[in-house]
Scaffold this motif. Sequence first.
Motif, PDB file in Angstrom:
ATOM      1  N   UNK A 169       0.858  -1.194   0.000  1.00 30.81           N
ATOM      2  CA  UNK A 169       0.000   0.000   0.000  1.00 30.81           C
ATOM      3  C   UNK A 169       0.892   1.240   0.000  1.00 30.81           C
ATOM      4  N   UNK A 170       0.732   2.156  -0.961  1.00 30.13           N
ATOM      5  CA  UNK A 170       1.601   3.342  -1.013  1.00 30.13           C
ATOM      6  C   UNK A 170       1.492   4.194   0.243  1.00 30.13           C
ATOM      7  N   UNK A 171       2.595   4.770   0.658  1.00 27.44           N
ATOM      8  CA  UNK A 171       2.606   5.612   1.848  1.00 27.44           C
ATOM      9  C   UNK A 171       2.033   7.001   1.595  1.00 27.44           C
ATOM     10  N   UNK A 172       1.970   7.410   0.320  1.00 30.51           N
ATOM     11  CA  UNK A 172       1.551   8.792   0.034  1.00 30.51           C
ATOM     12  C   UNK A 172       0.040   8.934  -0.137  1.00 30.51           C
ATOM     13  N   UNK A 194     -13.566  -7.331   7.632  1.00 34.97           N
ATOM     14  CA  UNK A 194     -13.984  -6.023   7.132  1.00 34.97           C
ATOM     15  C   UNK A 194     -13.444  -5.863   5.711  1.00 34.97           C
ATOM     16  N   UNK A 195     -14.242  -5.243   4.861  1.00 36.80           N
ATOM     17  CA  UNK A 195     -13.894  -5.093   3.451  1.00 36.80           C
ATOM     18  C   UNK A 195     -13.958  -3.624   3.082  1.00 36.80           C
ATOM     19  N   UNK A 196     -12.914  -3.162   2.415  1.00 32.71           N
ATOM     20  CA  UNK A 196     -12.872  -1.783   1.962  1.00 32.71           C
ATOM     21  C   UNK A 196     -12.395  -1.714   0.528  1.00 32.71           C
ATOM     22  N   UNK A 197     -12.301  -0.493   0.015  1.00 35.33           N
ATOM     23  CA  UNK A 197     -11.821  -0.286  -1.345  1.00 35.33           C
ATOM     24  C   UNK A 197     -10.806   0.844  -1.340  1.00 35.33           C
ATOM     25  N   UNK A 198      -9.672   0.585  -2.004  1.00 39.63           N
ATOM     26  CA  UNK A 198      -8.606   1.565  -2.060  1.00 39.63           C
ATOM     27  C   UNK A 198      -8.156   1.706  -3.510  1.00 39.63           C
ATOM     28  N   UNK A 199      -8.453   2.875  -4.107  1.00 42.88           N
ATOM     29  CA  UNK A 199      -8.143   3.159  -5.508  1.00 42.88           C
ATOM     30  C   UNK A 199      -8.661   2.050  -6.426  1.00 42.88           C
ATOM     31  N   UNK A 200      -9.893   1.612  -6.195  1.00 44.15           N
ATOM     32  CA  UNK A 200     -10.518   0.607  -7.033  1.00 44.15           C
ATOM     33  C   UNK A 200     -10.156  -0.826  -6.700  1.00 44.15           C
ATOM     34  N   UNK A 201      -9.238  -1.035  -5.753  1.00 48.56           N
ATOM     35  CA  UNK A 201      -8.819  -2.378  -5.365  1.00 48.56           C
ATOM     36  C   UNK A 201      -9.444  -2.751  -4.022  1.00 48.56           C
ATOM     37  N   UNK A 202      -9.836  -4.012  -3.887  1.00 45.53           N
ATOM     38  CA  UNK A 202     -10.431  -4.473  -2.636  1.00 45.53           C
ATOM     39  C   UNK A 202      -9.357  -4.762  -1.597  1.00 45.53           C
ATOM     40  N   UNK A 221      -4.050  -6.917  -2.665  1.00 43.81           N
ATOM     41  CA  UNK A 221      -3.254  -7.083  -3.871  1.00 43.81           C
ATOM     42  C   UNK A 221      -2.566  -8.450  -3.944  1.00 43.81           C
ATOM     43  N   UNK A 222      -3.276  -9.490  -3.493  1.00 46.07           N
ATOM     44  CA  UNK A 222      -2.723 -10.842  -3.530  1.00 46.07           C
ATOM     45  C   UNK A 222      -1.752 -11.154  -2.409  1.00 46.07           C
TER      46      UNK A 222
END
Length: 269
Positions: A169-172, A194-202, A221-222
């Motif tokens: 996960x990017x730090x910025x 818990x499920x979330x979304x970060x920049x279109x990725x689960x 991301x696998x």
Amino acid sequence: MGWWIVILGGVALYFLSKYKFEKVPADAVKVESRSSGRVYYVSPKEQSCSCPDWHKRRSNVPKDDPRRLCKHLISYYIGQDQLPESLSLFKGGLDWFYEKFRGFPPSAEIERFDVGKGEVAFFKDYEAGHWHSVCFNGKRYGWERASDTWTNDTCPEVRNMMIRHQLGVPDDLAEDAIRHVSAERDGKPLDWVIIGQIEGEEIKAKISLRKNAVWHTVLFNGKEISFYLKAGHSKGGGFSDEQYTHMNPPVSKWIGAECKRLRAGIDNK
């Protein structure tokens, strides 16, 4: 008398063909083996050694690669005031292998990445083992990757960097970059996914609201990262964001907010 000369000549030819005798390099330094007492010649310029281990497993490794170093080359470098620049990142690892009377693992897969404050390298200590060495800022830290277990001398900063690198996960990202999607029970009443979304990725996290729960898992991301939470809740019974500061900031804030939301829902029932 002549037949003795023939026999001796034949024996000499046999040994010359069986063993490879090389000229000792001009810069060669004698190094006595600390385990057998035998003397070997190491060449700092060529990063070579006359020992069998170097010839069998390391001679084809490129120069300036730590995997080229047998225990005799490590002994030589440990005795110097300064390591070559190409090996300085691995100083802590070389110190550790010196104490173990071992050379650098010749088949180790080395991963290197920059963390802004410097470069980090990590690799397996033994070909068939589970522990890794993490080298940063001149020191070596032991890491058992599967269970995220660290040696007692590991500083939190190093562990944080490894978790962030492994998770990817990017730090910025902004701290509120993860959007809530859903929360599902995970078997036991106080265990959740818990499920979330970060920049279109689960992104998922397996968490527990039980006070004695210490292990949690984040999947993204696998990749799957287990992390240790020393205290599940603060003294007042509520969740504390600061207990997740070793995670990536957006992940930390997301987990903290989800735990608070779930606990509030449980307490209001």
